[in-house]
Design a protein around this motif. Structure first.
Motif, PDB file in Angstrom:
ATOM      1  N   VAL A   1      40.107  52.685  32.414  1.00  0.00           N
ATOM      2  CA  VAL A   1      40.955  51.927  33.032  1.00  0.00           C
ATOM      3  C   VAL A   1      40.614  52.155  34.642  1.00  0.00           C
ATOM      4  CG1 VAL A   1      43.423  51.485  34.035  1.00  0.00           C
ATOM      5  CG2 VAL A   1      43.122  52.021  31.636  1.00  0.00           C
ATOM      6  N   THR A   2      40.438  51.192  35.233  1.00  0.00           N
ATOM      7  CA  THR A   2      40.064  51.298  36.852  1.00  0.00           C
ATOM      8  C   THR A   2      41.277  50.870  37.580  1.00  0.00           C
ATOM      9  OG1 THR A   2      38.858  48.996  37.179  1.00  0.00           O
ATOM     10  CG2 THR A   2      37.499  50.794  36.267  1.00  0.00           C
ATOM     11  N   LYS A   3      41.242  51.193  38.596  1.00  0.00           N
ATOM     12  CA  LYS A   3      42.223  50.721  39.641  1.00  0.00           C
ATOM     13  C   LYS A   3      42.102  49.230  40.024  1.00  0.00           C
ATOM     14  CE  LYS A   3      41.626  52.127  43.921  1.00  0.00           C
ATOM     15  NZ  LYS A   3      41.613  53.295  44.863  1.00  0.00           N
ATOM     16  N   ARG A   4      40.775  48.779  40.197  1.00  0.00           N
ATOM     17  CA  ARG A   4      40.528  47.310  40.278  1.00  0.00           C
ATOM     18  C   ARG A   4      41.001  46.593  39.016  1.00  0.00           C
ATOM     19  NH1 ARG A   4      36.442  44.736  43.009  1.00  0.00           N
ATOM     20  NH2 ARG A   4      36.195  42.494  42.582  1.00  0.00           N
ATOM     21  N   GLU A   5      41.071  47.000  38.057  1.00  0.00           N
ATOM     22  CA  GLU A   5      41.618  45.997  36.849  1.00  0.00           C
ATOM     23  C   GLU A   5      43.180  46.168  36.716  1.00  0.00           C
ATOM     24  OE1 GLU A   5      38.777  46.710  33.332  1.00  0.00           O
ATOM     25  OE2 GLU A   5      39.545  48.565  34.106  1.00  0.00           O
TER      26      GLU A   5
END
Lengths: 184, 184, 184, 184
Positions: free
Chosen positions: B27-31
């Motif tokens: 999980v990325t912050k961007r997602e």
């Protein structure tokens, strides 16, 4: 969503009304802070009433809290004036045991600083120390079915905030606080 | 209460573990920020992904949120490894419809910025846009029973935070923000 | 949603595991019922331990409750065995004050019979009467960070159920109970 | 606790008032059931509107639900008549985005059948299908700030109840249901 041309909420007005209505209903910051001190003094022997008052102020500065305070006081007032619809009037007037909307609004206040405040809320709500005895008195013609839970919830939320702050202070004293860690 | 001599929690370690485990689970912050933008773009057409990312960071900096993230990922991991007790293993492995502890943990994240995030949480949790499709995929051997709700909850909490901020900005633009109102 | 061909949840297995795990962790129905009696005896002087046990059984028959019990005991067990990820291990092992996921799971139990149980939950969770002293003892090597809140929550939910039942009995005694009122 | 000599709540009166006020505010059981069917038809293709209506009735028979319905409709009514205190009047009249007490009351309805209803509540509350379009219309002079969330919550709770029932039916069909498992 309202049209910004027609409706422009002013947060300051909401905060101000909250402070005024608490005062009108006989609740002082000091009395709420005394509940907080009662809840936290065993864990933090150096905790002062002044610190508790600052934390009560921080809790009261949250919109979610202000909304619950105003809504609860409004319902208490209408019950006092006998202006609610039939069964609701009796339930709120008598602080009916099976009516739980007062606890629900209070929970939304407690949750502002997380679930760790739940226990403290239940404890003061049952023990009724300090100002809560007076708010819960059923013989003075005043109705505080919502307000007594709300005041307990504000005190419990302030206690949670103190727990978070004291941890931060301990870490700072140990030189462990650095910049925030961010998700890549 | 633990003896401070034996146990000294380091908040930075908790924040760091949260960031690392979200990354390890893909999980990325961007997602997460993209989910927030999806939820708020109709209300704030000028909202940028960058602003959403900042609000996701603010949500992730809360201990209550970090606790829920770590607890949820831990249960997902154990289910993936087949190490949970019998009926819990099957329930979490299969994202069983009558098992609601994942929604409960997620709710504690949403509540950090108040009940106004409830609707947004339910909406993305049902629609499963963006990253939630992948997390919810049952065919890659990975178990994200908790994580998909948690990611939706972080996005919804960030959306609530944006709603509060945008209101403050509007009031500042109108010159209405003054000092805090305090209870006497 | 799982494919019914692959996964068929058996509710009886979930109920059975709940009863077995509570017993394995040293919790008897009688001890939970004693907490309920402690909470309600001032309001209903004729209330018996037997009635409290029946109400505890009713609470434990709910899937939402069983899910929370199993999830909480699982996390306690893993903490006891030292098998959780780094900061979670320390937080649950030490019943860390800023970790509130135990209260969150407990709240989902209390809510099964409505918000009127909140106060009772907080009260026993703070006072730690009866079995809760033992569960909360930090010196026997056992970890009950989740279980002590869960047991208090089951007792509080049973107390709420009793309040609803007693009201129904009073109305029946007055001959006021009729058929259900339905929305047109 | 009220003196039983002075106050004797009649549950039937509360149930009756709930049914009457929902009808007066233009909400029929059928319309709530249609929301429930909308939420569940993909999972249970054979589900009928009649079954959904029965489950809506079961939700509405709960005191916790009745309390929330009456309290919410009361606040909507007072806002319609312009009788609330200053900032609350504007907030409820305009269904203000930062006012979340309507979501809080709704959550107490959803919780009656557990946290699995959270997602469905958020989904209909955002999509506003069926009756919710009308309740949410801001141009007819009627205020339904609380009622639209309440109706969505009743529909979501009925959907949760159906999920529990369908599971029980499947198990009965497989001959797996036995007597209740009880804690020793």
């Amino acid at each position: 969503m309202s049209n910004p041309g027609e409706y422009a909420l002013n947060s300051k007005a909401v905060a101000q009304a909250t402070a005024e209505w608490l005062a009108k209903r006989g609740v002082t910051k000091r009395e709420i802070a005394e509940l907080t001190l009662f809840l936290q003094k065993d864990y933090y022997p150096d905790l002062t009433l002044r610190e508790c008052e600052e934390n009560v102020d921080a809790v009261l500065s949250k919109r979610e809290v202000q909304n619950a305070v105003l809504t609860g006081i409004q319902l208490d007032l209408l019950a006092e004036e006998g202006k609610l619809m039939a069964p609701l009037q009796e339930m709120i007037h008598n602080d009916e045991g099976l009516y739980g909307c007062d606890e629900i609004l209070a929970l939304s206040i407690v949750n502002v600083y997380g679930s760790i405040g739940l226990t403290n809320f239940g404890y003061v709500d049952k023990l009724k120390p300090g100002i809560l005895v007076r708010l819960n008195d059923k013989h003075d013609g005043e109705i505080h079915t919502f307000l007594d839970d709300i005041v307990g919830a504000i005190a419990a939320a302030a206690a949670s905030r103190i727990a978070h702050r004291k941890q931060a202070e301990r870490e700072e004293a140990r030189g462990e606080r650095g910049e925030d860690v961010q998700l890549p």
